[in-house]
Design an enzyme around this catalytic site. Structure first.
Site: not given
Ligand code: ACO
Length: 329
Positions: A116, A256, A286
């Site tokens: 990520c 994030h 996500n």
């Protein structure tokens, strides 16, 4: 870092699949509830890539938008970086597939794997290439198709992830716009907390690895949660210090998008008001390396982030990796 930026973001773009998977849809797949998912994560929907399409299709769509806004043609790109943990295939790189789709034939193209944090790693790498004089125009893409690495029988992970891509074009900065600071860190000792063990050379694909579901994401959620808060605060503080600024100076924080509770915990520690924080996790879940560039593009399109404003971007991910950059848009 020098206070004068070497590169700036000249254009951004994003692409998400049309197909939407809601929490109500997930209730039919695993033992879960809309209420649990919203309360624990903030996620309401995620987008899932249609069969027959792949990571580089999404990445190329996001890149086309970013190039258009930057006023550049694909052949002007000298370096094309794709951050992803869900590549089209083992090799060649997804970046080479994107290069082919865009017809960006003057570029060096390669992938980076930092989960990520990948987009920020790519952005910082692109900035360094421009600062060194090696390249002028760099295209950085974060693109993921996590739905194909998700264990749809594991309720602890399958509710979290979605697919998408975001892109940014970096060009030399002529004024005070651009990257004011850059910070990247890793801790490989924590890799076991979040990974996809199958398919590499440790566990090459076999009937056994498929039976053991090793080709899906494995995660120790509670542990990841704790490290996520710690590392993102660390990253935010370092980027601000490197630029000689404080949290009060920033116009927008983009973290994030892993979990709304994680974001709120980071925001609380940085003592930022809610209006300076961008959250779109409810719509996309996500999307790993794609989450920050999708959010940045949306913030710019919605007028939440305007030219000249200061944006702090902060990420963490599997590895562990974490990173941040303070950017004057
Ligand atoms: N629906 C209903 N119940 C669930 C679900 C679900 N989808 N998932 C887990 N539960 C249950 C558990 O079984 C557990 O039940 P028990 O108490 O009877 O044992 C209970 O809910 C609590 O489980 P926890 O795992 O402790 O729940 P938690 O509050 O920690 O939330 C979550 C879980 C959302 C995964 C959280 O830990 C989290 O967000 N962690 C970080 C995840 C993350 O950021 N990952 C980054 C990935 S990025 C990358 O690099 C790809």
């Amino acid at each position: 870092m020098n206070s004068r930026p070497k590169s700036m973001i000249a254009g951004t773009g994003s692409a998400v699949p049309e197909k939407v998977l809601t929490n109500a849809d997930l209730e039919k797949i695993v033992e879960t509830s809309d209420e649990w998912i919203r309360e624990r994560t903030g996620i309401e929907r995620r987008h899932i890539l249609e069969d027959g399409l792949t990571n580089s299709d999404l990445a190329a769509r996001a890149a086309e938008q970013a190039l258009k806004k930057a006023g550049l043609t694909p052949d002007q790109i000298e370096c094309l970086i794709v951050a992803t943990i869900t590549p089209d295939m083992g090799f060649p790189s997804t970046a080479c597939a994107v290069q082919s789709k865009l017809e960006a034939f003057n570029a060096a193209a390669f992938d980076i794997s930092a989960a990520c944090s990948g987009f920020l790693y790519g952005l910082i790498m692109g900035d360094s290439f421009i600062a060194s004089g090696l390249y002028k125009n760099v295209l950085v893409i974060g693109s993921e198709v996590l739905s194909r690495m998700t264990d749809w029988e594991d309720r602890a992970t399958c509710v979290l992830f979605g697919d998408g891509a975001g892109a940014a074009v970096l060009v030399p900065s002529g004024d005070n716009r651009g990257l004011l600071s850059a910070y990247m860190k890793s801790d490989g000792r924590l890799g076991y907390l979040l990974n996809c063990p199958g398919g590499g050379v440790t566990y090459p694909a076999s009937h056994e690895t498929v039976d053991q579901r090793l080709h899906f994401i494995k995660m120790e959620g509670r542990e990841v949660y704790k490290h996520a808060v710690r590392t993102m605060v660390d990253a935010a503080v370092h980027s601000l210090e490197l630029a000689g600024l404080t949290a009060k100076d920033i116009d927008l924080l983009i973290t994030h998008q892993a979990n709304k509770r994680i974001i709120h915990a980071v925001v609380q520690r940085l003592k930022l008001p809610d209006e300076k924080v961008f959250i779109n996790i409810e719509e996309y879940g996500n999307t790993s390396a794609a989450s920050i560039p999708i959010a940045m593009n949306q913030a710019i399109e919605e007028g939440r982030l305007k030219e000249g404003q200061l944006c702090l971007m902060v990420a963490f991910g599997g590895g562990f990796t974490w990173a941040s950059s303070l950017v004057r848009i």
